[in-house]
Design an enzyme around this catalytic site. Structure first.
Site, short mmCIF file in Angstrom:
data_model
loop_
_atom_site.label_atom_id
_atom_site.label_comp_id
_atom_site.label_asym_id
_atom_site.label_seq_id
_atom_site.Cartn_x
_atom_site.Cartn_y
_atom_site.Cartn_z
N SER A 337 0.81 -1.22 0.00
CA SER A 337 0.00 0.00 0.00
C SER A 337 0.84 1.26 0.00
O SER A 337 1.94 1.31 0.59
CB SER A 337 -0.91 0.02 1.23
OG SER A 337 -1.78 -1.08 1.25
N HIS A 424 -7.51 -0.06 6.02
CA HIS A 424 -7.07 -1.43 6.28
C HIS A 424 -7.09 -1.78 7.77
O HIS A 424 -7.50 -2.89 8.14
CB HIS A 424 -5.68 -1.66 5.70
CG HIS A 424 -5.66 -1.69 4.20
ND1 HIS A 424 -6.31 -2.66 3.47
CD2 HIS A 424 -5.08 -0.85 3.29
CE1 HIS A 424 -6.13 -2.44 2.18
NE2 HIS A 424 -5.39 -1.35 2.05
#
Length: 487
Positions: A337, A424
């Site tokens: 990410s 997340h």
């Protein structure tokens, strides 16, 4: 009048405020100032007016006509089919309007279709009086009915039309940037968000795999909406849809050809450290049945109008379940990410990070950046050359410390400040590992000095990590915790 007096008089007229029309201009300016101080004319006054004022989009007559058309859509005496037909006519008329004219329609929807104030007040009083009595249930029913606004019914009838859902989603997307400047639009936005949260519930969404065999129009939407790593060519998108890659999206029956959100997955044999190998079109294929790790490397929402409606957590759960069914050898589920807010955060907190260094590290940093004691300004300037820093560089080490602090400690109202981390971690993942040079692209440098992060989805600990986050604590690996500066 002699020549001297004539010249003196002429010069005086050239001075500001001394022209023959100065009094008229001052009065006109004063009138404009008074109007500016009062602000925009209220919608109710515009509906009752005859003439349009400067700055107003729809003339009063057109505004009244638009209101009549909207009221015809919500008319309780007509069938749903007729209501849908009327809504379709409004949608077509709206599509031909300019932005300012559309804004007038938003105001009509927001202000003229609100709950009846007297009915709502009476129902609330009756409910409060009935609390604790046998009539409490009935009073609650009446209160709920009073709270149901004609605005909700209006929007529901727009959704009857086959193109109505697209119309409403696009309307809200256009509306959102105007909320801060005009609070009168807030009720309409809240009503849309509430309805969307029901209409786009997981029960009504389909998870579909998007492959190279999907229609070209759908693949074009991937290119259009990819928000994390830009797709540069058809060869690039083909690589992302190859046999060792997966792409899944959520679809709604009323928007069948547009993924609401999609995730791109790489099937690999270990947690990935950088984005370039995953996007390398010349890289060797991995046999999917041999892969042990699924890397979620891009998640993109496509509809601005659905802001506030959460799909991501359910998307990842469904994709994990789908991948496990197809490929039982997969045991590790993680992300690669970006860290989009890191650079801007560090610009505000660099001084604190530098001050927390012990004497030895401060001296090492100071010698490298040419400032003893080291200053935040010199550190940030040296960080701009992050790509060239070797593993032992004190600047690189402090950047890693700062990134660990940002991801593992920086919160606001108990939530991570980084938007990707918030997503997340809210799904139950933990901050697993920082990757130096994970994204060396110009975008990666602008966002996070090229740093990327892995979030690990440990399927047995998702609930535990969510509980920690609810307590204001971020779940991190031992490696991330070791990078956080103490003191």
């Amino acid at each position: 009048m002699n020549a001297s007096d004539w010249i003196t008089r002429g010069v005086s007229l050239l001075r500001p405020g001394n022209s023959p029309d100065a009094g008229k201009k001052t009065a006109a300016d004063a009138s404009k100032a008074r109007k500016a101080a009062v602000g925009p004319r209220p919608l109710a006054e515009r509906l009752d007016a005859t003439l349009r004022r400067p700055g107003e989009a729809l003339a009063p007559r057109a505004l009244r006509r638009a209101l009549v058309e909207l009221q015809a859509v919500v008319d309780p005496s007509v069938s749903e089919v007729e209501a849908g037909r009327r809504a379709h006519a409004v949608v077509q008329w709206y599509a031909a309007r300019e932005l300012d004219e559309r804004r007038d329609i938003w105001l009509l929807m927001s202000e003229r279709f609100a709950p009846d104030v007297q009915t709502l007040s009476s129902a609330r009083d009756q409910h409060e009086a009935a609390v604790g009595t046998a009539d409490e249930g009935q009073a609650e029913v009446q209160l709920r009915r009073a709270l149901a606004s004609p605005r909700a019914r209006l929007l529901q009838r727009f959704a009857i039309d086959p193109d109505g859902m697209r119309f409403l989603v696009d309307l809200r997307a256009e509306l959102l940037p105007h909320l801060k400047g005009d609070r009168r639009l807030l009720p309409l936005d809240a009503e849309l968000e509430h309805l969307f949260s029901t209409w786009f519930d997981m029960a009504f969404l389909d998870l579909r795999r998007i492959s190279w065999d999907s229609p070209a129009s759908l693949i074009e939407k991937l290119i259009q909406y990819e928000a994390v790593h830009d797709i540069k060519s058809w060869a690039d998108v083909k690589n992302r849809l190859d046999s060792d890659r997966r792409c899944y999206g959520f679809f709604h029956p009323r928007l069948p050809n547009t993924p609401l959100i999609f995730v791109e997955v790489a099937l690999v044999d270990r947690i990935s450290e950088g984005i370039e190998p995953l996007l390398d079109e010349a890289a060797a294929l991995v046999r999917p049945d041999r892969a042990t790790t699924a890397i979620f490397y891009s998640i993109s929402s496509t509809q601005t109008g659905l802001k506030g409606v959460s799909f991501g957590d359910s998307l990842i759960k469904r994709v994990v379940e789908t991948l496990q069914d197809e490929l039982p050898r997969l045991k590790t589920f993680a992300t690669l990410s970006p860290i989009p807010g890191f650079r801007s955060w560090l610009a505000k907190h660099a001084a604190d990070m530098v001050e927390r260094l012990d004497e030895k590290r401060a001296a090492e940093l100071g010698r490298v950046i040419g400032s003893l004691p080291p200053s935040a300004e010199r550190f940030l300037a040296a960080a701009d050359e992050a790509v060239a820093l070797d593993a032992k560089s004190p600047v690189r080490q402090l950047l890693l410390n700062a990134a660990a602090e940002y991801l593992g400690r920086a919160t606001a109202a108990g939530r991570p400040v980084d938007p990707v981390a918030r997503f997340h971690l809210g799904n139950g993942a933990r901050v697993e590992r920082l990757n130096w040079g994970g994204d060396p692209s110009p975008k990666g440098q602008r966002q996070s000095y090229g740093l990327m992060v892995n979030y690990l989805y440990d399927l047995k600990r998702l609930d535990k990590h969510r509980t920690l986050l609810a307590q204001g604590k971020v779940a991190v690996s031992g490696g991330i915790d070791d990078l956080v500066l103490r003191g």
